[in-house]
Write a protein that holds these residues in place. Sequence first.
Motif, PDB file in Angstrom:
ATOM      1  N   ASP A   1      26.188  83.163  53.342  1.00  0.00           N
ATOM      2  CA  ASP A   1      25.748  82.645  52.048  1.00  0.00           C
ATOM      3  C   ASP A   1      26.330  83.452  50.885  1.00  0.00           C
ATOM      4  O   ASP A   1      25.646  83.789  49.922  1.00  0.00           O
ATOM      5  N   GLY A   2      27.610  83.806  50.998  1.00  0.00           N
ATOM      6  CA  GLY A   2      28.318  84.499  49.930  1.00  0.00           C
ATOM      7  C   GLY A   2      28.150  86.006  49.876  1.00  0.00           C
ATOM      8  O   GLY A   2      28.709  86.650  49.007  1.00  0.00           O
ATOM      9  N   VAL A   3      27.396  86.583  50.813  1.00  0.00           N
ATOM     10  CA  VAL A   3      27.166  88.029  50.834  1.00  0.00           C
ATOM     11  C   VAL A   3      27.802  88.603  52.101  1.00  0.00           C
ATOM     12  O   VAL A   3      27.620  88.066  53.197  1.00  0.00           O
ATOM     13  N   GLU A   4      28.530  89.718  51.947  1.00  0.00           N
ATOM     14  CA  GLU A   4      29.184  90.324  53.112  1.00  0.00           C
ATOM     15  C   GLU A   4      28.159  90.776  54.143  1.00  0.00           C
ATOM     16  O   GLU A   4      27.144  91.373  53.815  1.00  0.00           O
ATOM     17  N   VAL A   5      28.444  90.458  55.410  1.00  0.00           N
ATOM     18  CA  VAL A   5      27.582  90.860  56.528  1.00  0.00           C
ATOM     19  C   VAL A   5      27.983  92.265  56.947  1.00  0.00           C
ATOM     20  O   VAL A   5      29.148  92.522  57.249  1.00  0.00           O
ATOM     21  N   LYS A   6      27.037  93.168  56.965  1.00  0.00           N
ATOM     22  CA  LYS A   6      27.274  94.549  57.371  1.00  0.00           C
ATOM     23  C   LYS A   6      26.735  94.759  58.777  1.00  0.00           C
ATOM     24  O   LYS A   6      25.647  94.273  59.109  1.00  0.00           O
ATOM     25  N   PRO A   7      27.458  95.493  59.628  1.00  0.00           N
ATOM     26  CA  PRO A   7      26.957  95.787  60.975  1.00  0.00           C
ATOM     27  C   PRO A   7      25.660  96.596  60.906  1.00  0.00           C
ATOM     28  O   PRO A   7      25.460  97.391  59.993  1.00  0.00           O
ATOM     29  N   SER A   8      24.796  96.373  61.880  1.00  0.00           N
ATOM     30  CA  SER A   8      23.531  97.109  61.987  1.00  0.00           C
ATOM     31  C   SER A   8      23.163  97.180  63.462  1.00  0.00           C
ATOM     32  O   SER A   8      23.953  96.777  64.318  1.00  0.00           O
ATOM     33  N   LYS A   9      21.962  97.646  63.761  1.00  0.00           N
ATOM     34  CA  LYS A   9      21.573  97.722  65.177  1.00  0.00           C
ATOM     35  C   LYS A   9      21.421  96.331  65.786  1.00  0.00           C
ATOM     36  O   LYS A   9      21.584  96.164  66.985  1.00  0.00           O
ATOM     37  N   ASP A  10      21.144  95.308  64.959  1.00  0.00           N
ATOM     38  CA  ASP A  10      20.979  93.942  65.468  1.00  0.00           C
ATOM     39  C   ASP A  10      22.214  93.071  65.272  1.00  0.00           C
ATOM     40  O   ASP A  10      22.324  92.010  65.874  1.00  0.00           O
ATOM     41  N   ILE A  11      23.124  93.489  64.411  1.00  0.00           N
ATOM     42  CA  ILE A  11      24.307  92.686  64.086  1.00  0.00           C
ATOM     43  C   ILE A  11      25.564  93.480  64.409  1.00  0.00           C
ATOM     44  O   ILE A  11      25.753  94.581  63.907  1.00  0.00           O
ATOM     45  N   GLN A  12      26.416  92.902  65.255  1.00  0.00           N
ATOM     46  CA  GLN A  12      27.701  93.527  65.577  1.00  0.00           C
ATOM     47  C   GLN A  12      28.825  92.618  65.088  1.00  0.00           C
ATOM     48  O   GLN A  12      28.755  91.397  65.252  1.00  0.00           O
ATOM     49  N   VAL A  13      29.838  93.225  64.488  1.00  0.00           N
ATOM     50  CA  VAL A  13      31.050  92.501  64.124  1.00  0.00           C
ATOM     51  C   VAL A  13      32.224  93.223  64.778  1.00  0.00           C
ATOM     52  O   VAL A  13      32.240  94.444  64.874  1.00  0.00           O
ATOM     53  N   SER A  14      33.176  92.425  65.266  1.00  0.00           N
ATOM     54  CA  SER A  14      34.339  93.037  65.911  1.00  0.00           C
ATOM     55  C   SER A  14      35.594  92.241  65.574  1.00  0.00           C
ATOM     56  O   SER A  14      35.540  91.039  65.305  1.00  0.00           O
ATOM     57  N   TRP A  15      36.719  92.944  65.593  1.00  0.00           N
ATOM     58  CA  TRP A  15      38.038  92.352  65.392  1.00  0.00           C
ATOM     59  C   TRP A  15      38.955  92.960  66.426  1.00  0.00           C
ATOM     60  O   TRP A  15      39.345  94.120  66.334  1.00  0.00           O
ATOM     61  N   ALA A  16      39.222  92.192  67.476  1.00  0.00           N
ATOM     62  CA  ALA A  16      40.147  92.586  68.534  1.00  0.00           C
ATOM     63  C   ALA A  16      41.164  91.450  68.627  1.00  0.00           C
ATOM     64  O   ALA A  16      40.911  90.450  69.309  1.00  0.00           O
ATOM     65  N   PRO A  17      42.275  91.564  67.875  1.00  0.00           N
ATOM     66  CA  PRO A  17      43.211  90.441  67.741  1.00  0.00           C
ATOM     67  C   PRO A  17      43.515  89.764  69.075  1.00  0.00           C
ATOM     68  O   PRO A  17      43.703  90.447  70.065  1.00  0.00           O
ATOM     69  N   PRO A  18      43.442  88.447  69.069  1.00  0.00           N
ATOM     70  CA  PRO A  18      43.294  87.558  67.906  1.00  0.00           C
ATOM     71  C   PRO A  18      41.835  87.180  67.590  1.00  0.00           C
ATOM     72  O   PRO A  18      41.591  86.373  66.724  1.00  0.00           O
ATOM     73  N   GLU A  19      40.861  87.790  68.285  1.00  0.00           N
ATOM     74  CA  GLU A  19      39.475  87.333  68.196  1.00  0.00           C
ATOM     75  C   GLU A  19      38.628  88.120  67.193  1.00  0.00           C
ATOM     76  O   GLU A  19      38.563  89.338  67.242  1.00  0.00           O
ATOM     77  N   ALA A  20      37.952  87.373  66.320  1.00  0.00           N
ATOM     78  CA  ALA A  20      36.946  87.932  65.416  1.00  0.00           C
ATOM     79  C   ALA A  20      35.591  87.424  65.888  1.00  0.00           C
ATOM     80  O   ALA A  20      35.434  86.235  66.160  1.00  0.00           O
ATOM     81  N   ARG A  21      34.617  88.329  66.002  1.00  0.00           N
ATOM     82  CA  ARG A  21      33.307  87.956  66.562  1.00  0.00           C
ATOM     83  C   ARG A  21      32.183  88.573  65.745  1.00  0.00           C
ATOM     84  O   ARG A  21      32.250  89.726  65.347  1.00  0.00           O
TER      85      ARG A  21
END
Length: 143
Positions: free
Chosen positions: A60-80
């Motif tokens: 909703d227009g706000v950057e998602v920051k990683p936390s203990k419940d939220i993981q973000v990863s970038w392992a080309p070519p996959e973003a998760r």
Amino acid sequence: MISTIIVLFHNTLLLHCQPRLVKSLEDFVGTDGDPMSLVCEFESDEAVCGDAIRVTWMKDGVEVKPSKDIQVSWAPPEARLTIQELLYPDDGGLYVCKARNNHGSVESTSRVNVNGKIKVETAFTYLSKSTVIEIKTRNLCLC
């Protein structure tokens, strides 16, 4: 936007330095308490262009920051983006995964809907001359 062209004799090779979307995000419908994983794929001719892709996630227009419940990863070519447990219907919204480098950017979107569980507790006792009947209902999900 910068394009890179290498000419070899009569052949022309166009390199794609700007990120390209290979696999789009899909919309997601889940229930309060379910895990969620959003996945998309990007590529570019990074080795030749010398410019790495940077990935950001927005909700909703706000950057998602990683936390203990939220993981973000970038392992080309996959973003998760993974949320271990959708805690509230507020976790629903418009998610955007954006890939960018110095040559340009591209993004993919996903609409996430979280259905809440409605907890219903009903109890009553029916008395007759010789029988007691007790009925209880819990955790009825109206999904």
